[in-house]
Write a protein that holds these residues in place. Structure first.
Motif: not given
Length: 66
Positions: A34-42, A44-54
Protein backbone atom coordinates in the motif's frame (compact mmCIF):
# COMPACT_ATOMS: atom_id res chain seq x y z
CA UNK A 1 -12.04 -12.75 23.60
CA UNK A 2 -9.65 -15.09 25.39
CA UNK A 3 -7.62 -12.10 26.57
CA UNK A 4 -10.73 -10.74 28.25
CA UNK A 5 -12.61 -13.84 29.35
CA UNK A 6 -10.08 -16.67 29.61
CA UNK A 7 -6.89 -15.03 30.81
CA UNK A 8 -5.29 -18.24 31.99
CA UNK A 9 -5.46 -19.84 28.55
CA UNK A 10 -4.53 -16.59 26.80
CA UNK A 11 -1.46 -16.27 29.01
CA UNK A 12 -0.50 -19.90 28.50
CA UNK A 13 -0.74 -19.54 24.71
CA UNK A 14 0.89 -16.07 24.72
CA UNK A 15 -2.06 -14.64 22.81
CA UNK A 16 -1.03 -11.01 23.41
CA UNK A 17 2.34 -11.69 21.76
CA UNK A 18 0.60 -13.36 18.81
CA UNK A 19 -1.73 -10.39 18.34
CA UNK A 20 1.23 -8.02 18.33
CA UNK A 21 3.02 -10.20 15.79
CA UNK A 22 -0.10 -10.22 13.61
CA UNK A 23 -0.28 -6.41 13.77
CA UNK A 24 3.41 -6.19 12.77
CA UNK A 25 2.76 -8.46 9.78
CA UNK A 26 -0.21 -6.31 8.70
CA UNK A 27 1.92 -3.17 8.99
CA UNK A 28 4.66 -4.75 6.89
CA UNK A 29 2.02 -5.60 4.27
CA UNK A 30 0.94 -1.93 4.33
CA UNK A 31 4.52 -0.90 3.58
CA UNK A 32 4.93 -3.46 0.81
CA UNK A 33 1.51 -3.39 -0.85
CA UNK A 34 0.00 0.00 0.00
CA UNK A 35 3.03 2.26 -0.46
CA UNK A 36 3.17 2.66 3.31
CA UNK A 37 -0.43 3.86 3.65
CA UNK A 38 -1.88 2.49 6.83
CA UNK A 39 -4.77 0.07 6.62
CA UNK A 40 -6.43 1.18 9.83
CA UNK A 41 -8.48 4.20 10.77
CA UNK A 42 -7.75 6.76 13.44
CA UNK A 43 -9.14 5.66 16.83
CA UNK A 44 -10.77 9.08 17.34
CA UNK A 45 -12.69 8.57 14.08
CA UNK A 46 -13.91 5.17 15.22
CA UNK A 47 -15.02 6.51 18.61
CA UNK A 48 -16.76 9.49 17.00
CA UNK A 49 -18.81 7.12 14.83
CA UNK A 50 -19.46 4.63 17.63
CA UNK A 51 -19.92 6.54 20.90
CA UNK A 52 -21.44 3.47 22.55
CA UNK A 53 -17.93 1.97 22.74
CA UNK A 54 -17.04 4.52 25.42
CA UNK A 55 -20.36 4.28 27.26
CA UNK A 56 -20.37 2.88 30.75
CA UNK A 57 -23.17 0.87 32.22
CA UNK A 58 -24.52 2.47 35.38
CA UNK A 59 -26.08 0.01 37.74
CA UNK A 60 -28.30 0.97 40.64
CA UNK A 61 -26.61 0.82 44.01
CA UNK A 62 -27.19 -2.38 45.90
CA UNK A 63 -29.41 -2.18 48.93
CA UNK A 64 -27.47 -2.59 52.12
CA UNK A 65 -28.76 -5.10 54.64
CA UNK A 66 -30.52 -3.38 57.53
Amino acid sequence: MALRHDRQTATLLKVWRLLNRCAAIYREEDRAERAGRRSWRDPAEILARRPYLKAEILRPARKRPE
